[in-house]
Motif scaffolding. Structure first.
Motif, PDB file in Angstrom:
ATOM      1  N   ALA A 133      26.301 -31.902 -33.358  1.00  0.00           N
ATOM      2  CA  ALA A 133      27.477 -32.306 -32.589  1.00  0.00           C
ATOM      3  C   ALA A 133      28.308 -33.333 -33.355  1.00  0.00           C
ATOM      4  O   ALA A 133      29.541 -33.279 -33.354  1.00  0.00           O
ATOM      5  CB  ALA A 133      27.045 -32.878 -31.236  1.00  0.00           C
ATOM      6  N   SER A 167      30.220 -31.426 -36.123  1.00  0.00           N
ATOM      7  CA  SER A 167      31.320 -30.572 -35.671  1.00  0.00           C
ATOM      8  C   SER A 167      32.440 -31.358 -35.009  1.00  0.00           C
ATOM      9  O   SER A 167      33.618 -31.016 -35.155  1.00  0.00           O
ATOM     10  CB  SER A 167      30.794 -29.513 -34.696  1.00  0.00           C
ATOM     11  N   ASN A 168      32.107 -32.429 -34.305  1.00  0.00           N
ATOM     12  CA  ASN A 168      33.124 -33.174 -33.559  1.00  0.00           C
ATOM     13  C   ASN A 168      33.721 -34.336 -34.348  1.00  0.00           C
ATOM     14  O   ASN A 168      34.924 -34.604 -34.258  1.00  0.00           O
ATOM     15  CB  ASN A 168      32.539 -33.691 -32.246  1.00  0.00           C
TER      16      ASN A 168
END
Length: 472
Positions: free
Chosen positions: A325, A328-329
């Motif tokens: 996460a 990707s973020n």
């Protein structure tokens, strides 16, 4: 094949840095007074066997920590399929450079008459400081040049030494295992640098070589075993007597609790409910980090096991869900998952240290309370420590703290450390991404070829075929 990465300019600068270190050691350091020969024998007799044994009592701990730094961390980072030369070789280079720099920078806060005294204790402290840089290196593994790593190490140690002095001498935080000053600092410093070097949005994903092979995972597991075995020495090296023995016991039990939990949870959350080697290589060690700030306290053996279990849970879940996460973020690449092994367990350790400090009292710890929590000493009207009669140096918040106040300062220490590490990492990242510093191209990520003479795939395959033919 020669590439732009084989330029000798950076290595020439490295040699200049080494020469500067030699000059600094020549003018600004000397053996500690107790290591120098006694010149006036009539005034003071030469140290006998008992004194010599006392001086060297820390050597086994020094050996163990040395193995962790130069073998444990090195092998642990060899999990990438095409980055084994760099993971192990650059670990040796970076550690060898920063231990020298750490002696100088930490010594600036310990000078006697303008001279840095060097003893075995200084070497242990330098090795522990090097661990912070290697933790940061783990976050950036495969994404930096050797010179970028060395620049980062030099800047990081300077900031590390100042933060260590702030937390241990001025804030008077209890942190014998270095969870706050070493693990949290190294993890969040490295993540901040990684944030500054983050890839473009379209490339914010794991690269083709950002994975392991069967053999590289076995090599990394060797590092895990080295670290697992010697972690009790890392946490107990800076204390003595009963404190040291408690630190060894609590660290050992916490590691055991984290290990069992890691295997169970890995099977529960992994794909197809099979064990994940990434979890086994890393999360089994989280118990050693999580117990670091409290390892010498009276946490009871069952408390050590509980801390290890919790650390194993948050570490495995971090690898399974949080790391992808964050990539990707936020586009923060954390190659070795240092946030899961060092960052979050270190914060957990600081929280537990605040809880245990809150309930610490003379009734529980007796006379050792002032040793474990120096700022909880009572001070008499003249500003002297009632236990020792010695004048006390300046401490943020003063002495005579209650348990609750000491607990608050434990939380303050982890908060300040994270802020200093993140700000320092961001500034260091700016330096590393400047046009004057060579950066890796996308096709060079996680590969040894740019900086090492490596056997070609053809020769490797030919050699393997020949060996198999000869065997048959």
């Amino acid at each position: 094949m020669h590439t732009p990465g084989s330029s000798t300019v950076g290595y020439t600068l490295l040699l200049i840095v080494q020469v500067v270190f030699i000059i600094v050691f020549g003018f600004c350091t000397d053996y500690a007074k107790e290591l120098l020969p006694v010149k006036n024998e009539t005034v003071k007799a030469a140290p006998g066997p008992d004194q010599e044994a006392t001086n060297l009592r820390k050597y086994p701990h020094f050996q163990d920590i040395h193995v962790m730094i130069f073998a444990g961390f090195a092998f642990l980072m060899t999990f990438l399929k095409r980055y084994g030369f760099s993971a192990s070789g650059l670990n040796l280079l970076v550690a060898a450079l920063v231990v020298q720099w750490a002696i100088i920078m930490r010594g600036c806060y310990e000078m006697e008459d303008g001279i840095i005294p060097i003893s075995l204790q200084n070497l242990i402290g330098a090795d522990i400081a090097a661990a912070a840089v290697l933790i940061s290196m783990g976050a950036l593994l495969g994404r930096t040049t050797p010179i970028q790593l060395l620049i980062m190490g030099i800047v990081e140690i300077a900031i590390f030494a100042g933060n260590e002095y702030l937390q241990l001498e001025l804030v008077k935080a209890a942190d014998v295992g270095g969870s706050i000053t070493v693990h949290a600092f190294g993890a969040y410093f490295g993540l901040a640098v990684s944030f500054m070097l983050r890839p473009k949005k379209e490339h914010a994903k794991a690269g083709p070589l950002e994975g392991s092979s069967y053999n590289s995972d076995i090599s990394a597991m060797i590092g895990t075993i080295f670290l697992w075995i010697f972690w009790p020495s890392f946490n107990s090296a800076l204390v003595d007597g009963a404190d040291q023995e408690r630190a060894i016991i609590n660290t050992y039990l916490s590691l055991a609790g984290a290990t069992v939990t890691t295997f169970v949870l890995s099977a529960l959350v992994s794909h197809e409910h099979k064990l994940d080697m990434v979890h086994v290589q890393n999360s089994t060690l989280a118990g050693g980090v999580a117990v670091g700030s409290i390892c010498n306290l009276l946490i009871h053996p069952f408390g050590a096991l509980i801390v290890g279990v919790i650390a194993g849970v948050i570490s495995v879940l971090g690898y399974r869900f949080l790391t992808p996460a964050i990539l990707s973020n936020l586009r923060i690449a954390d190659t070795c998952g240092v946030h899961n092994l060092h960052g979050m367990p270190a914060v957990l350790s600081a929280i537990f240290s605040a809880i245990y400090a809150t309930f610490a009292s003379v009734e529980t710890y007796g006379s050792s309370l002032a040793t474990i929590f120096p700022a909880m000493q009572n001070v008499n009207a003249t500003g002297h420590a009632s236990e020792s009669g010695e004048h006390m140096e300046y401490v943020i918040g003063g002495y005579g703290r209650s348990g609750a106040k000491q607990g608050a300062f434990q939380l303050m220490a982890i908060g300040l450390t994270m802020v200093i590490a993140i700000v320092g990492g961001l500034l260091t990242g700016l330096i590393l991404k400047s046009p004057s510093v060579r950066q890796l191209e996308e096709h060079e990520l996680h590969k040894d070829d740019a900086f090492w003479e490596t056997p070609s795939e053809e020769s490797t395959n030919t050699s393997t075929t020949t060996d198999e033919t000869a065997h048959h």
